[in-house]
Design an enzyme around this catalytic site. Structure first.
Site, PDB file in Angstrom:
ATOM      1  N   PHE A  70       0.833   1.624  15.127  1.00 49.52           N
ATOM      2  CA  PHE A  70       1.103   2.998  15.492  1.00 49.52           C
ATOM      3  C   PHE A  70       2.414   3.357  14.758  1.00 49.52           C
ATOM      4  O   PHE A  70       2.525   3.004  13.597  1.00 49.52           O
ATOM      5  CB  PHE A  70       1.056   3.163  17.020  1.00 49.52           C
ATOM      6  CG  PHE A  70      -0.409   3.230  17.469  1.00 49.52           C
ATOM      7  CD1 PHE A  70      -1.255   2.136  17.323  1.00 49.52           C
ATOM      8  CD2 PHE A  70      -0.963   4.410  17.934  1.00 49.52           C
ATOM      9  CE1 PHE A  70      -2.613   2.209  17.631  1.00 49.52           C
ATOM     10  CE2 PHE A  70      -2.310   4.496  18.268  1.00 49.52           C
ATOM     11  CZ  PHE A  70      -3.134   3.397  18.114  1.00 49.52           C
ATOM     12  N   LYS A  85      -7.426   2.573   4.581  1.00 51.72           N
ATOM     13  CA  LYS A  85      -7.191   1.433   5.482  1.00 51.72           C
ATOM     14  C   LYS A  85      -8.506   1.001   6.143  1.00 51.72           C
ATOM     15  O   LYS A  85      -8.782  -0.187   6.292  1.00 51.72           O
ATOM     16  CB  LYS A  85      -6.157   1.816   6.554  1.00 51.72           C
ATOM     17  CG  LYS A  85      -4.756   2.021   6.016  1.00 51.72           C
ATOM     18  CD  LYS A  85      -4.147   0.695   5.601  1.00 51.72           C
ATOM     19  CE  LYS A  85      -2.802   0.830   4.939  1.00 51.72           C
ATOM     20  NZ  LYS A  85      -2.259  -0.442   4.440  1.00 51.72           N
ATOM     21  N   ALA A 124       0.844  -1.203   0.000  1.00 51.37           N
ATOM     22  CA  ALA A 124       0.000   0.000   0.000  1.00 51.37           C
ATOM     23  C   ALA A 124       0.869   1.239   0.000  1.00 51.37           C
ATOM     24  O   ALA A 124       2.023   1.199   0.435  1.00 51.37           O
ATOM     25  CB  ALA A 124      -0.883   0.011   1.251  1.00 51.37           C
ATOM     26  N   SER A 166      -3.710   0.687  10.178  1.00 53.14           N
ATOM     27  CA  SER A 166      -2.980   1.826  10.739  1.00 53.14           C
ATOM     28  C   SER A 166      -3.801   2.545  11.803  1.00 53.14           C
ATOM     29  O   SER A 166      -5.035   2.577  11.744  1.00 53.14           O
ATOM     30  CB  SER A 166      -2.685   2.799   9.603  1.00 53.14           C
ATOM     31  OG  SER A 166      -2.288   4.040  10.115  1.00 53.14           O
ATOM     32  N   TYR A 226      -5.453   8.379   3.296  1.00 52.30           N
ATOM     33  CA  TYR A 226      -4.675   7.188   3.653  1.00 52.30           C
ATOM     34  C   TYR A 226      -5.424   6.385   4.722  1.00 52.30           C
ATOM     35  O   TYR A 226      -5.665   5.181   4.566  1.00 52.30           O
ATOM     36  CB  TYR A 226      -3.275   7.592   4.146  1.00 52.30           C
ATOM     37  CG  TYR A 226      -2.552   6.468   4.834  1.00 52.30           C
ATOM     38  CD1 TYR A 226      -2.161   5.341   4.113  1.00 52.30           C
ATOM     39  CD2 TYR A 226      -2.291   6.511   6.206  1.00 52.30           C
ATOM     40  CE1 TYR A 226      -1.531   4.278   4.755  1.00 52.30           C
ATOM     41  CE2 TYR A 226      -1.655   5.470   6.838  1.00 52.30           C
ATOM     42  CZ  TYR A 226      -1.278   4.352   6.114  1.00 52.30           C
ATOM     43  OH  TYR A 226      -0.654   3.304   6.746  1.00 52.30           O
TER      44      TYR A 226
END
Ligand code: UDP
Length: 331
Positions: free
Chosen positions: A171, A147, A77, A119, A143
Site C-alpha cells: 500500500f 504489476k 520498476a 502494488s 502502472y
C-alpha cells in the site's frame, strides 16, 4: 557467510531499505540498478554493486552464476501512476519486459525463487474495504496493469517451470531508515509525504491537493500508509516462507487503517510544528478514492505485523531524513 541474494533495484527507495535489513540479518546482498531512478549513494559502500539494466539478459545470467545467487528480490520498476497513463510503453517495456528478461536469466542460471514488489494498484477502484487478497483485480492505470501482468507471469512460471514466488502488494510506503541516513528521493517527487515535508515545510510552498470531491469523509483520497521498515521486514519473512513453500502467491502489506490527504497534512503540521499551506486543485488522473488493506493473510502465513504504524511515527521518520538531507542524495 549468509545466504547470497540479488537485489534488483537496490538503489531505489524500497530496495535500498531491504538491502540494509538483509545485511543487518546476516545475508549477503548483491545489488544491481540501472540508476535511472535510483541513487548510488543509497547502496552501502560495502555491498557488491553493478550498474546493470534488467534487459541485459546475458550479463544478468552470468552475474547470477558468478555471484552464486540463491534468491532474487525484484524492485526494479517505474512507479509513477500519472506518468504511466501518459507513457504506457515506458511502463510495459521496463516493468514487464524487464521482468521477463530477469526470469529468463534466472532460468538459465537455475534460480527458482523470487520476491516481487507488487502494488495495491492492481486492485484499481476496490468494491469493498478493507481489500482482501482475493479481491478482483482491475487496475485503472498502466502502472497497476504492469504489476498485475508480472504476477500472472509468475504464476505461469510456477506452473510450467516450478518457480517459487511471493508478490508483495504494497500500500503506501513511507518513512525512512531509523538513523535518517537513507529515505525517499524520487525525481520528480510525486508522493504525498515527501512533498508535504520538502515543499510544504522546508520550502514553504503551497501544496496542491488533488481533488476534494471524492466520496470519502472529508472529500480527499484515503490511503493506507505503511512504514518502510515494516515493509522491509516482510521481505525477510517472505524469504523464509519461500524456503518451505513451493508456491506462487501474493500478500497485501498495509496497516489496515486509512488516512485522508487532509489528515496527513494535519499530522505533518503536528509533527514538524510548521503551518502547511495547501490549495485544492483538479483530481490527478488514475487516483482511486480509497485504498485500505486487509493484511490478515500476511500475518497468518508470514507472521508479519506492522510495528511502526501510527501516522505520526511514520511522518516523524520521514521528517528525520528530509530535515537532515534537504537535497536528498544529491548532497
Ligand atoms: N496527493 C496530493 N498532492 C500531492 C501529491 C499527492 O493531493 O502533491 C494525493 C494523491 O492524490 C493521493 C495521495 O496524495 O490521493 C497519495 O498519493 P501518493 O502519490 O503519495 O501515492 P499513491 O497513492 O498515488 O501511490
Amino acid at each position: 557467510m549468509g545466504k547470497r541474494v540479488l537485489v534488483c533495484g537496490g538503489a531505489g527507495y524500497i530496495g535500498s531499505h531491504v538491502t540494509r535489513l538483509l545485511i543487518e540479518r546476516g545475508y549477503y546482498p548483491v545489488v544491481i540498478d540501472n540508476l535511472t531512478t535510483g541513487h548510488r549513494a543509497a547502496v552501502p559502500i560495502s555491498c557488491p554493486y553493478y550498474q546493470l539494466d534488467l534487459r541485459c539478459q546475458e550479463l544478468l545470467s552470468t552475474l547470477l552464476k558468478q555471484e552464486k545467487i540463491s534468491t532474487v528480490f525484484h524492485f526494479a520498476a517505474y512507479s509513477l501512476v500519472s506518468e504511466s497513463v501518459r507513457n504506457p510503453y515506458k511502463y510495459y517495456a521496463n516493468n514487464v519486459q524487464g521482468t521477463l528478461s530477469l526470469l529468463e536469466a534466472m532460468r538459465q542460471s537455475g534460480i527458482q525463487s523470487l520476491i516481487f514488489s507488487s502494488s495495491a494498484a492492481v486492485y484499481g477502484n476496490p468494491g469493498m474495504l478493507p481489500i482482501p487478497e482475493d479481491h478482483p483485480t482491475h487496475p485503472i492505470n498502466p502502472y497497476g496493469e504492469s504489476k498485475l501482468l508480472v504476477e500472472r507471469i509468475l504464476r505461469d512460471y510456477h506452473t510450467a517451470y516450478g518457480f517459487r514466488s511471493v508478490a508483495l502488494r504494497y500500500f503506501n510506503a513511507c518513512g525512512a531508515w531509523s538513523d535518517g541516513e537513507i529515505g525517499e528521493d524520487h525525481r520528480p517527487e510525486t508522493h504525498l509525504i515527501p512533498l508535504i515535508l520538502k515543499r510544504g515545510v522546508l520550502a514553504g510552498e503551497t501544496l496542491p491537493i488533488f481533488g476534494h470531491d471524492y466520496p470519502t469523509h472529508d472529500g480527499t483520497p484515503v490511503r493506507d500508509y505503511i512504514h518502510i521498515s515494516d515493509l522491509a521486514e516482510a521481505h525477510i519473512l517472505a524469504l523464509h516462507y519461500l524456503e518451505h513453500h513451493h508456491v506462487a502467491t501474493h500478500f497485501n502489506l498495509g496497516n489496515e487503517r486509512g488516512y485522508s490527504v487532509l489528515q496527513v497534512v494535519q499530522a505533518s503540521q503536528h509533527v514538524t510544528g510548521h503551518q502547511i499551506k495547501y490549495e485544492f486543485v483538479d483530481r490527478r488522473q488514475g487516483d482511486p478514492a480509497e485504498l485500505i488493506a486487509q493484511s490478515a493473510t500476511a500475518l497468518l502465513h508470514l507472521g508479519w505485523k506492522p510495528e511502526k504504524s501510527t501516522l505520526e511515527e511514520m511522518i516523524a521518520s520521514a521528517w528525520e531524513w528530509h530535515r537532515k538531507h534537504p537535497e536528498g542524495f544529491r548532497a
